[in-house]
Design a protein around this motif. Structure first.
Motif, PDB file in Angstrom:
ATOM      1  N   HIS A 275       0.861  -1.175   0.000  1.00  0.00           N
ATOM      2  CA  HIS A 275       0.000   0.000   0.000  1.00  0.00           C
ATOM      3  C   HIS A 275       0.896   1.223   0.000  1.00  0.00           C
ATOM      4  O   HIS A 275       1.780   1.364   0.841  1.00  0.00           O
ATOM      5  N   GLU A 276       0.670   2.112  -0.960  1.00  0.00           N
ATOM      6  CA  GLU A 276       1.496   3.312  -1.100  1.00  0.00           C
ATOM      7  C   GLU A 276       0.916   4.448  -0.285  1.00  0.00           C
ATOM      8  O   GLU A 276      -0.275   4.756  -0.374  1.00  0.00           O
ATOM      9  N   ALA A 277       1.770   5.079   0.516  1.00  0.00           N
ATOM     10  CA  ALA A 277       1.341   6.214   1.326  1.00  0.00           C
ATOM     11  C   ALA A 277       1.189   7.459   0.457  1.00  0.00           C
ATOM     12  O   ALA A 277       1.875   7.615  -0.556  1.00  0.00           O
ATOM     13  N   SER A 278       0.291   8.339   0.854  1.00  0.00           N
ATOM     14  CA  SER A 278       0.039   9.571   0.100  1.00  0.00           C
ATOM     15  C   SER A 278       0.931  10.688   0.619  1.00  0.00           C
ATOM     16  O   SER A 278       1.020  10.910   1.836  1.00  0.00           O
ATOM     17  N   PRO A 279       1.612  11.411  -0.274  1.00  0.00           N
ATOM     18  CA  PRO A 279       2.460  12.520   0.173  1.00  0.00           C
ATOM     19  C   PRO A 279       1.624  13.734   0.575  1.00  0.00           C
ATOM     20  O   PRO A 279       0.596  14.022  -0.033  1.00  0.00           O
ATOM     21  N   LEU A 280       2.060  14.425   1.609  1.00  0.00           N
ATOM     22  CA  LEU A 280       1.401  15.629   2.083  1.00  0.00           C
ATOM     23  C   LEU A 280       2.412  16.767   2.051  1.00  0.00           C
ATOM     24  O   LEU A 280       3.409  16.736   2.776  1.00  0.00           O
ATOM     25  N   PRO A 281       2.202  17.775   1.185  1.00  0.00           N
ATOM     26  CA  PRO A 281       3.161  18.880   1.119  1.00  0.00           C
ATOM     27  C   PRO A 281       3.131  19.707   2.394  1.00  0.00           C
ATOM     28  O   PRO A 281       2.066  19.974   2.973  1.00  0.00           O
ATOM     29  N   GLY A 282       4.324  20.098   2.856  1.00  0.00           N
ATOM     30  CA  GLY A 282       4.442  20.929   4.054  1.00  0.00           C
ATOM     31  C   GLY A 282       5.167  22.224   3.749  1.00  0.00           C
ATOM     32  O   GLY A 282       5.380  22.588   2.586  1.00  0.00           O
ATOM     33  N   LYS A 283       5.587  22.905   4.790  1.00  0.00           N
ATOM     34  CA  LYS A 283       6.260  24.192   4.644  1.00  0.00           C
ATOM     35  C   LYS A 283       7.715  23.985   4.224  1.00  0.00           C
ATOM     36  O   LYS A 283       8.323  22.948   4.497  1.00  0.00           O
ATOM     37  N   ALA A 284       8.261  25.005   3.579  1.00  0.00           N
ATOM     38  CA  ALA A 284       9.678  25.047   3.189  1.00  0.00           C
ATOM     39  C   ALA A 284      10.072  23.845   2.333  1.00  0.00           C
ATOM     40  O   ALA A 284      11.192  23.339   2.440  1.00  0.00           O
ATOM     41  N   GLY A 285       9.140  23.387   1.485  1.00  0.00           N
ATOM     42  CA  GLY A 285       9.455  22.297   0.565  1.00  0.00           C
ATOM     43  C   GLY A 285       9.533  20.927   1.198  1.00  0.00           C
ATOM     44  O   GLY A 285      10.015  19.973   0.559  1.00  0.00           O
ATOM     45  N   LEU A 286       9.060  20.761   2.425  1.00  0.00           N
ATOM     46  CA  LEU A 286       9.097  19.473   3.116  1.00  0.00           C
ATOM     47  C   LEU A 286       7.884  18.637   2.724  1.00  0.00           C
ATOM     48  O   LEU A 286       6.752  19.126   2.724  1.00  0.00           O
ATOM     49  N   THR A 287       8.117  17.367   2.366  1.00  0.00           N
ATOM     50  CA  THR A 287       7.048  16.430   2.031  1.00  0.00           C
ATOM     51  C   THR A 287       6.886  15.442   3.169  1.00  0.00           C
ATOM     52  O   THR A 287       7.868  14.813   3.599  1.00  0.00           O
ATOM     53  N   TRP A 288       5.633  15.272   3.641  1.00  0.00           N
ATOM     54  CA  TRP A 288       5.351  14.392   4.769  1.00  0.00           C
ATOM     55  C   TRP A 288       4.674  13.109   4.293  1.00  0.00           C
ATOM     56  O   TRP A 288       3.876  13.125   3.346  1.00  0.00           O
ATOM     57  N   PHE A 289       4.992  12.010   4.966  1.00  0.00           N
ATOM     58  CA  PHE A 289       4.292  10.743   4.786  1.00  0.00           C
ATOM     59  C   PHE A 289       3.905  10.220   6.169  1.00  0.00           C
ATOM     60  O   PHE A 289       4.669  10.370   7.132  1.00  0.00           O
TER      61      PHE A 289
END
Length: 317
Positions: A93-107
């Motif tokens: 199962h692939e996690a969905s990326p969540l864009p954050g501040k200062a170009g940081l991508t969260w999973f």
């Protein structure tokens, strides 16, 4: 006079040589020593040609005799990395990326494996949770996929957390990254296409699993999986049983010995990858078949001087 003649004849017999063997030819009766020697010659000839009649290498489709499994002597395991490098397969199962501040991508760690986009020429950083540590041999990626990975140790302040620097080469292909830390095991799909994720981090929850699922293999990964990898180097001693070749195919490593060399049964010590528990190997024909993609190992002979051969993948001794 007759008695004196008789005594003289007997005294002549007593002085004769009785130690010399006498050969007696009996027609139709073969020599037992000759028959025994011929039988031994036939047995030695059969044993001497046995290895030439065994199909090699071990991965050929011809069925070969297989001995029972033997335990491998493993290198001491570090306490900090008690999790396996390659987690067991679970539902992908692939996690969905969540864009954050200062170009940081969260999973979200518990959602599944992360797909990290990092195009050629970019430097992408995979950030770990503060307090997590990693052993050098607990970070792995397919060497022929064209990715360079570097472990960045934390210091203090905003740089206290450890991280992994990812750099794709000119011909980088999609590959899977495995990373075992002191707390959990990460699985990430490295993708050299699309906009680069310069910085990647994870969010965690108390109910998260300890291991992320494996992604489905790509066509490129399947092609690499089914292609033998001969990128090994042997250093050290050169005994008569020194392997002819060593190669990896899929999740197995094959160590092929010269004719008769397998009879010396050298001891195998796997140094990397480190694993949890004992992994088996088998003797198939003239080869050791190891159920691991070995990258560093030792073969130690049973001779009095214990000749040792170092086996290294990628030419690194």
């Amino acid at each position: 006079m007759l008695p004196l003649v008789g005594l003289a004849a007997l005294s002549g017999c007593a002085g004769a040589n009785t130690e010399t063997p006498v050969t007696v030819d009996v027609p139709g009766m073969p020599s037992p020593e000759l028959a025994l020697q011929k039988s031994l010659d036939r047995i030695n000839g059969f044993l001497g040609s046995l290895n030439q009649r065994i199909d090699t290498p071990a991965r050929q489709t011809t069925a070969l005799a297989v001995t029972p499994s033997h335990p491998i002597t493993l290198a001491p395991q570090p306490q900090a990395s008690s999790l396996p490098i390659a987690p067991p397969a679970t539902a992908a199962h692939e996690a969905s990326p969540l864009p954050g501040k200062a170009g940081l991508t969260w999973f979200a760690y518990g959602e599944g494996y992360a797909r990290i986009h990092c195009a050629n020429g970019a430097l992408c950083i995979l950030r770990l949770q503060p307090g997590e540590t990693v052993e050098e041999d607990a970070l792995s990626v397919e060497p022929r996929a064209g990715w360079r990975t570097n472990l960045v140790r934390g210091t203090r302040g905003i740089h206290a957390a450890w991280a992994v620097a990812l750099t794709p080469g000119l011909s980088a292909q999609q590959s899977v990254l495995h990373l075992a830390t002191s707390r959990r095991a990460y699985v990430a799909l490295l993708d050299p296409t699309g906009p680069s994720m310069k910085s990647v981090a994870f969010s965690y929850a108390s109910a998260d699993p300890q291991i992320q699922p494996e992604p489905p293999p790509s066509p490129e990964a399947l092609a690499r999986l089914n292609t033998p990898d001969f990128n090994f180097q042997m250093t050290g001693a050169s005994p008569s049983w020194k392997p002819l070749r060593i190669y990896r195919e899929g999740a197995h490593t094959y160590i092929q010995f010269p004719p008769g060399g397998i009879n010396h049964a050298p001891r195998l010590v796997v140094l990397a990858p480190s694993t949890v528990g004992t992994q088996p190997y088998r003797t198939v024909g003239d080869s050791y078949v190891v159920d691991l993609p070995v990258s560093d190992a030792l073969l130690i002979g049973s001779e009095p001087d214990s000749p040792t051969i170092r086996i290294s993948h990628g030419g690194k001794a």
